[in-house]
Scaffold this active site. Structure first.
Site, short mmCIF file in Angstrom:
data_model
loop_
_atom_site.label_atom_id
_atom_site.label_comp_id
_atom_site.label_asym_id
_atom_site.label_seq_id
_atom_site.Cartn_x
_atom_site.Cartn_y
_atom_site.Cartn_z
N ASP A 67 2.48 7.16 -0.59
CA ASP A 67 1.99 6.92 -1.95
C ASP A 67 0.48 6.72 -1.99
O ASP A 67 -0.18 6.58 -0.96
CB ASP A 67 2.72 5.71 -2.57
CG ASP A 67 2.83 4.53 -1.61
OD1 ASP A 67 2.08 4.48 -0.63
OD2 ASP A 67 3.67 3.65 -1.86
N ASN A 136 10.75 -6.69 -4.23
CA ASN A 136 11.80 -6.33 -5.19
C ASN A 136 12.66 -5.17 -4.68
O ASN A 136 13.45 -4.61 -5.42
CB ASN A 136 11.18 -5.99 -6.56
CG ASN A 136 10.21 -4.82 -6.46
OD1 ASN A 136 10.10 -4.16 -5.42
ND2 ASN A 136 9.50 -4.55 -7.56
N HIS A 138 11.45 -2.26 -3.46
CA HIS A 138 10.89 -0.92 -3.59
C HIS A 138 10.56 -0.31 -2.23
O HIS A 138 10.25 -1.00 -1.28
CB HIS A 138 9.70 -0.87 -4.57
CG HIS A 138 8.41 -1.44 -4.11
ND1 HIS A 138 7.60 -2.18 -4.94
CD2 HIS A 138 7.75 -1.39 -2.94
CE1 HIS A 138 6.52 -2.54 -4.28
NE2 HIS A 138 6.58 -2.07 -3.06
N GLU A 143 10.15 1.81 -7.79
CA GLU A 143 10.47 0.48 -8.27
C GLU A 143 11.92 0.41 -8.73
O GLU A 143 12.54 1.43 -9.01
CB GLU A 143 9.54 0.13 -9.46
CG GLU A 143 8.05 0.14 -9.11
CD GLU A 143 7.60 -1.15 -8.41
OE1 GLU A 143 8.42 -1.80 -7.73
OE2 GLU A 143 6.41 -1.49 -8.55
C1 GLP Z 1 3.32 -1.63 -1.28
C2 GLP Z 1 3.58 -0.20 -0.74
C3 GLP Z 1 4.88 -0.09 0.00
C4 GLP Z 1 5.01 -1.28 0.94
C5 GLP Z 1 5.13 -2.55 0.14
C6 GLP Z 1 5.22 -3.81 0.99
O1 GLP Z 1 3.42 -1.76 -2.66
N1 GLP Z 1 3.52 0.82 -1.75
O2 GLP Z 1 4.94 1.14 0.70
O3 GLP Z 1 6.16 -1.14 1.76
O4 GLP Z 1 4.11 -2.67 -0.82
O5 GLP Z 1 3.96 -4.29 1.35
P1 GLP Z 1 3.72 -5.31 2.52
O6 GLP Z 1 4.01 -4.54 3.77
O7 GLP Z 1 2.28 -5.69 2.43
O8 GLP Z 1 4.66 -6.43 2.32
#
Ligand code: GLP
Length: 241
Positions: A67, A136, A138, A143
């Protein structure tokens, strides 16, 4: 779905790096799917070390990231393109033209999404996809909702995700409200997937994703329908399983 619990996030990251290294050793021109967020940092550090020591050769590898934020250029310090350069691409022997992220600055975002999806197909599909998980549930920026989005698409971040990601920006107002993300379908078409979950703050969502109902309300839950998923957890994230 194979689930392996490790002592801490360092061990999770190194185990994931071993799986990615093995993939590249088996197939030099692998197509790898990469993720951002704090979760894969130990994996990227370990992969950088393996590249620098001449153990893994990334010269033929092609990568596709999950993304990118809409409206941030690759030069912006909070863009995912910048994150990938800083944490991985600048430290391994990979050519920039082999590293792909959706272009959040594209004029026609729908056309950009279609072309990103086509690029993955034309490269033969993703051999191994790395994933983290949001609080959440995702994956990428898919989402919770009423359906699983199929292909790469433009979406609006939930207030919860904006809030979770504001720690990287000077204020919540600066967090982009939209992003381009591979769809759940894109992710499920990867031949193999490695999902990383660490930290006590992920214990609830870890339990829901791995043991709760399979539902678009918890996008990561669909991974249980994929034939080749390895989940690498630390003890803190696994506490409620
Ligand atoms: C972001 C990314 C995801 C990621 C998630 C968790 O929003 N788009 O790909 O897995 O958040 O982030 P973190 O690894 O900092 O907990």
């Amino acid at each position: 779905m194979r689930t392996i619990i490790f002592r801490d996030k360092q061990a999770v990251g190194e185990a994931a790096a071993i799986l990615f290294a093995a993939q590249v050793l088996k197939k030099a021109n692998s197509v790898l799917g990469f993720a951002t967020g704090s979760t894969p940092l130990e994996t990227y550090a370990a992969l950088s070390g393996l590249s620098q020591r001449g153990i893994v050769d990334f010269s033929e590898v092609r990568t596709y990231n999950l993304d990118e934020y809409v409206g941030l250029s690759p030069a912006h310090e909070q863009s995912y393109a910048y994150f990938m350069r800083r944490n991985l691409f600048s430290k391994i022997n990979i050519s920039p033209e082999n590293c792909h992220l959706p272009d959040g600055m594209a004029r026609d975002l729908d056309a950009e999404c279609a072309s990103y999806e086509r690029g993955i197909d034309m490269d033969g599909g993703i051999d191994l996809q790395l994933l983290g998980i949001g609080h959440n549930g995702h994956i990428g920026f898919n989402e919770p909702g009423d359906a699983f989005p199929d292909a790469t698409h433009c979406m609006t971040l939930t207030p919860e995700t904006v809030d979770a990601n504001k720690r990287f920006f000077t204020s919540a107002d600066e967090v982009p409200r939209r992003a381009l993300s591979m769809g759940v379908g894109t992710i499920m078409r990867a031949r193999a997937i490695v999902l990383l979950i660490h930290g006590a703050d992920k214990a609830d969502i870890c339990q829901k994703a791995l043991n709760g109902p399979i539902t678009p309300r918890v996008p990561a839950s669909i991974l249980r329908y994929h034939p080749n998923v390895t989940v690498l957890l630390d003890q803190a994230a696994a506490a409620k399983l």
